[in-house]
Scaffold this motif. Structure first.
Motif, mmCIF file in Angstrom:
data_model
loop_
_atom_site.group_PDB
_atom_site.id
_atom_site.type_symbol
_atom_site.label_atom_id
_atom_site.label_comp_id
_atom_site.label_asym_id
_atom_site.label_seq_id
_atom_site.Cartn_x
_atom_site.Cartn_y
_atom_site.Cartn_z
ATOM 1 N N HIS A 204 16.615 5.176 2.345
ATOM 2 C CA HIS A 204 16.813 4.961 3.717
ATOM 3 C C HIS A 204 17.102 6.082 4.766
ATOM 4 C CE1 HIS A 204 16.262 0.743 2.663
ATOM 5 N NE2 HIS A 204 17.318 0.583 2.126
ATOM 6 N N ALA A 205 18.085 6.850 4.100
ATOM 7 C CA ALA A 205 18.198 8.038 4.909
ATOM 8 C C ALA A 205 17.065 9.162 4.930
ATOM 9 C CB ALA A 205 19.417 8.932 4.310
ATOM 10 N N ARG A 206 16.320 9.242 3.873
ATOM 11 C CA ARG A 206 15.140 10.207 4.097
ATOM 12 C C ARG A 206 14.148 9.643 4.757
ATOM 13 N NH1 ARG A 206 17.006 10.494 -1.583
ATOM 14 N NH2 ARG A 206 17.803 12.878 -1.990
ATOM 15 N N ASP A 207 14.128 8.254 5.006
ATOM 16 C CA ASP A 207 13.280 7.506 5.970
ATOM 17 C C ASP A 207 13.565 7.925 7.250
ATOM 18 O OD1 ASP A 207 11.979 6.352 3.676
ATOM 19 O OD2 ASP A 207 12.739 4.532 4.002
ATOM 20 N N MET A 208 14.901 7.815 7.352
ATOM 21 C CA MET A 208 15.463 8.334 8.695
ATOM 22 C C MET A 208 14.844 9.643 9.199
ATOM 23 S SD MET A 208 19.250 6.642 8.378
ATOM 24 C CE MET A 208 20.091 7.662 9.475
ATOM 25 N N GLU A 209 14.956 10.643 8.283
ATOM 26 C CA GLU A 209 14.588 11.902 8.669
ATOM 27 C C GLU A 209 13.135 11.896 9.001
ATOM 28 O OE1 GLU A 209 14.779 16.511 8.567
ATOM 29 O OE2 GLU A 209 16.008 14.691 9.466
ATOM 30 N N ALA A 210 12.338 11.466 8.086
ATOM 31 C CA ALA A 210 11.023 11.068 8.516
ATOM 32 C C ALA A 210 10.691 10.824 9.896
ATOM 33 C CB ALA A 210 10.093 10.380 7.409
ATOM 34 N N ILE A 211 11.381 9.700 10.234
ATOM 35 C CA ILE A 211 11.287 9.186 11.841
ATOM 36 C C ILE A 211 11.709 10.101 12.556
ATOM 37 C CG2 ILE A 211 12.313 7.221 13.288
ATOM 38 C CD1 ILE A 211 12.599 5.617 10.767
ATOM 39 N N ARG A 212 12.784 10.773 12.686
ATOM 40 C CA ARG A 212 13.302 12.144 13.296
ATOM 41 C C ARG A 212 12.162 12.936 13.464
ATOM 42 N NH1 ARG A 212 14.355 17.013 13.485
ATOM 43 N NH2 ARG A 212 13.978 17.215 11.155
ATOM 44 N N LYS A 213 11.565 13.383 12.474
ATOM 45 C CA LYS A 213 10.416 14.291 12.405
ATOM 46 C C LYS A 213 9.307 13.903 13.325
ATOM 47 C CE LYS A 213 11.409 16.740 8.281
ATOM 48 N NZ LYS A 213 10.858 17.252 6.888
ATOM 49 N N ALA A 214 8.872 12.685 12.984
ATOM 50 C CA ALA A 214 7.848 11.959 13.831
ATOM 51 C C ALA A 214 8.081 11.722 15.204
ATOM 52 C CB ALA A 214 7.556 10.777 13.343
ATOM 53 N N LEU A 215 9.331 11.530 15.670
ATOM 54 C CA LEU A 215 9.767 11.377 16.924
ATOM 55 C C LEU A 215 9.754 12.910 17.592
ATOM 56 C CD1 LEU A 215 12.629 9.058 16.941
ATOM 57 C CD2 LEU A 215 10.511 8.457 17.758
ATOM 58 N N GLY A 216 10.061 13.868 16.957
ATOM 59 C CA GLY A 216 9.741 15.250 17.444
ATOM 60 C C GLY A 216 11.136 15.838 17.928
ATOM 61 N N ASP A 217 12.040 15.005 17.566
ATOM 62 C CA ASP A 217 13.525 15.320 17.909
ATOM 63 C C ASP A 217 13.904 16.563 16.944
ATOM 64 O OD1 ASP A 217 13.534 13.350 19.952
ATOM 65 O OD2 ASP A 217 14.766 12.033 18.764
ATOM 66 N N ASP A 218 14.549 17.458 17.555
ATOM 67 C CA ASP A 218 15.302 18.547 16.853
ATOM 68 C C ASP A 218 16.624 18.167 15.892
ATOM 69 O OD1 ASP A 218 13.595 20.210 17.819
ATOM 70 O OD2 ASP A 218 14.665 21.283 19.389
ATOM 71 N N GLN A 219 17.135 16.961 16.505
ATOM 72 C CA GLN A 219 18.305 16.296 15.941
ATOM 73 C C GLN A 219 18.508 14.944 16.041
ATOM 74 O OE1 GLN A 219 21.521 19.337 17.539
ATOM 75 N NE2 GLN A 219 22.234 19.501 15.456
ATOM 76 N N ARG A 242 21.038 18.559 10.898
ATOM 77 C CA ARG A 242 20.059 17.807 11.525
ATOM 78 C C ARG A 242 21.005 16.594 12.523
ATOM 79 N NH1 ARG A 242 15.802 20.771 13.012
ATOM 80 N NH2 ARG A 242 14.875 21.477 11.137
ATOM 81 N N VAL A 243 22.360 16.341 12.154
ATOM 82 C CA VAL A 243 23.075 15.553 12.930
ATOM 83 C C VAL A 243 23.487 16.311 14.065
ATOM 84 C CG1 VAL A 243 25.296 14.204 12.839
ATOM 85 C CG2 VAL A 243 23.849 14.509 10.585
ATOM 86 N N ARG A 244 23.268 15.315 15.429
ATOM 87 C CA ARG A 244 23.684 15.598 16.479
ATOM 88 C C ARG A 244 24.907 14.792 17.014
ATOM 89 N NH1 ARG A 244 23.298 13.461 21.744
ATOM 90 N NH2 ARG A 244 23.716 15.119 23.448
ATOM 91 N N THR A 245 24.805 13.560 16.817
ATOM 92 C CA THR A 245 25.699 12.513 17.050
ATOM 93 C C THR A 245 25.594 11.358 16.052
ATOM 94 O OG1 THR A 245 24.498 11.096 18.975
ATOM 95 C CG2 THR A 245 26.101 12.796 19.612
ATOM 96 N N MET A 246 26.629 10.984 15.513
ATOM 97 C CA MET A 246 26.522 9.685 14.586
ATOM 98 C C MET A 246 27.586 8.970 14.633
ATOM 99 S SD MET A 246 26.011 9.726 10.341
ATOM 100 C CE MET A 246 24.534 10.627 10.216
ATOM 101 N N VAL A 247 27.114 7.346 14.813
ATOM 102 C CA VAL A 247 28.311 6.603 15.045
ATOM 103 C C VAL A 247 28.221 5.586 13.854
ATOM 104 C CG1 VAL A 247 29.031 4.667 16.432
ATOM 105 C CG2 VAL A 247 28.189 6.411 17.642
#
Length: 491
Positions: A204-219, A242-247
């Motif tokens: 799921h975390a690797r899916d999250m990274e794919a989502i981040r990339k698809a959104l175009g967000d640097d972090q 790649r972590v900017r903020t995490m709750v």
């Protein structure tokens, strides 16, 4: 619902010097084609956050919410990036204050809680955060439409509610338990071996990274509730830069090098829940209950306590699990618990029987959990652990710890692919939150990351963001400007 304290705790006015930057704008979103989500008008579902297992859903009516959806193709097996692809369905609530300053990726846990359906029904949660940020969620891989209302590629599995296993007493018991668990697992695994083996929190975390990339967000900005805190911890290990903020809100510690010590910490927290209830009893006409409880669980170890429900009688672990569930609910449930203990001490444990559904402490088929949680491979280690936890927590025992919930993973046909491990160095300060017990577990996670803060709620509940305005304001400030609340903040 939680009753938060008044908002008297001011946010820190001084930014975090080492990490203060403006949110990264959402750019390069051409990889995603956004359009109205399926079912955005007409029938929908109202879904409440839960712990492990399917989310609670109720059919309702809704009107257009403005929730947009997009499809993202990702590998079924991240170790084979050029292999078979599966579809992740993403949902987005666009920022209402003009151009978004960035996005926040949200997951409600479960595992298997449907992010899109829940964001639709819990849209009011995000009103303030949406003033500057897009809210993005997704339906997690494998947890499909049939049972979870998820719109991503589903595993064709029937998630059965499985009673938590009794602790095996000998090697024969251990072997039978292994075979039983494998039987539950194979019914799902044989329908899609590849997806079944790749549903850990790290996947799921690797899916999250794919989502981040698809959104175009640097972090990544991430809010993870309940079991989704495991996804966040896995992401922090895999992609720390790649972590900017995490709750991490109302989650458990999966970032330890000493799993046995974490089991002990869970048992100690459970014991505190029972002692909190017993302390209340000394002032509320049930001072006899603590002694009755200790006699009851001693007797149930050899002679299960019968109920008026046919073929249902409770052993010590059953009673402890149900009692802990009530004890964690606070004063609203404590009179019921006192009555149930008194009645059971007289030979009738009927008041512990759930009003509906399964009759014993149970969990859903643990497809994700059994790849995340270390499991016992031999009886001697299991026996020694259970004995130690029972000594540490004489009233709560090993109930409702990973020591007992992993009993249903013994014999699982795929290995633990995402074992617990410490967080890496170099992470920015993180923010945790939680009510009784949960805040303690979150604090153990964040103690590894300098500058991190955990928001505590001294009361019952599971996760804070949706029900505690004090915690929500602190979390929103952190996600947008990286402003952390003071250490030891109480909400």
């Amino acid at each position: 619902m939680l009753k938060p304290l008044a908002l008297t705790l001011a946010l820190l006015s001084t930014p975090l010097a080492s990490w203060q930057t403006a949110p990264t704008a959402t750019t390069g979103t051409t990889a995603l084609t956004w359009q109205p989500c399926p079912g955005d008008t007409g029938a929908a579902t109202t879904t409440k956050p839960t712990g492990p297992g399917p989310a609670d859903t109720t059919a309702t009516k809704t009107t257009t919410t403005g929730l947009e959806c997009a499809d993202l193709q990702v590998p079924a097996d991240w170790q084979k990036p050029e292999g078979r692809k599966i579809t992740l369905k993403l949902g987005r609530l666009k920022a209402t204050g003009g151009t978004a300053k960035g996005s926040v990726l949200v997951s409600y846990g479960g595992p298997g809680a449907p992010g899109i359906a829940m964001t639709r029904s819990l849209q009011s949660w995000w009103t303030d955060l949406r003033k500057s940020m897009d809210i993005v969620t997704w339906d997690t891989r494998g947890y499909g439409a049939d049972q979870f209302q998820g719109l991503s590629t589903g595993l064709p599995c029937t998630w059965t509610r499985i009673p938590l296993a009794d602790v095996p007493q000998d090697d024969a018991d251990f072997g039978r338990l292994s075979d039983t668990n494998r039987g539950y697992a194979e019914a799902c695994r044989l329908k899609d071996r590849e997806l079944f083996a790749n549903m850990s929190s790290a996947d799921h975390a690797r899916d999250m990274e794919a989502i981040r990339k698809a959104l175009g967000d640097d972090q990544l900005n991430y809010y993870g509730a309940s079991y989704a805190g495991f996804y966040g911890q896995a992401y922090a290990r895999l992609f720390p830069a790649r972590v900017r903020t995490m709750v991490l809100d109302g989650t458990w510690n999966h970032s330890t090098a000493e799993w046995q010590r974490e089991l002990e910490a869970m048992a100690a927290t459970n014991e505190q829940s029972m002692r909190r209830f017993f302390t209340w009893c000394t002032r509320n006409d049930c001072a006899d209950v603590p002694a009755l409880w200790r006699k009851l669980i001693a007797r149930a170890a050899s002679t299960p306590i019968p109920t008026k429900t046919p073929n249902v009688a409770y052993k010590t672990g059953d009673l402890q699990s149900f009692a802990l569930g009530l004890a964690r609910q606070g004063t609203a449930a404590w009179p019921k618990l006192a009555t149930a203990i008194r009645k059971a001490s007289k030979g009738d444990a009927s008041d512990f029987v759930p009003a509906s559904g399964a009759r014993y402490p149970d969990q859903a088929t643990p497809v994700t959990e059994c790849t995340d949680w270390p499991r016992f491979t031999d009886l001697s280690r299991l026996t020694a652990t259970i004995k130690r936890l029972r000594k540490l927590a004489p009233n709560a025992g090993a109930a409702n710890t990973f020591a007992t919930s992993t009993l249903n993973c013994i014999g699982w046909p795929v290995p633990v692919t995402n074992p617990p491990a410490p967080l890496p160095t170099g992470l920015p300060p993180l923010l945790g939150a939680g009510a009784w017990g949960e805040s303690d577990a979150t604090e153990r996670i964040l103690a590894q990351v300098p500058g991190s803060v955990t928001i505590h709620h001294d009361g019952p509940g599971h996760t804070l963001y949706g029900t505690n305005p004090c915690a929500r304001d602190h979390i929103n400030a952190y996600l947008t400007s990286r402003t952390l609340p003071p250490s030891k903040t109480q909400c």
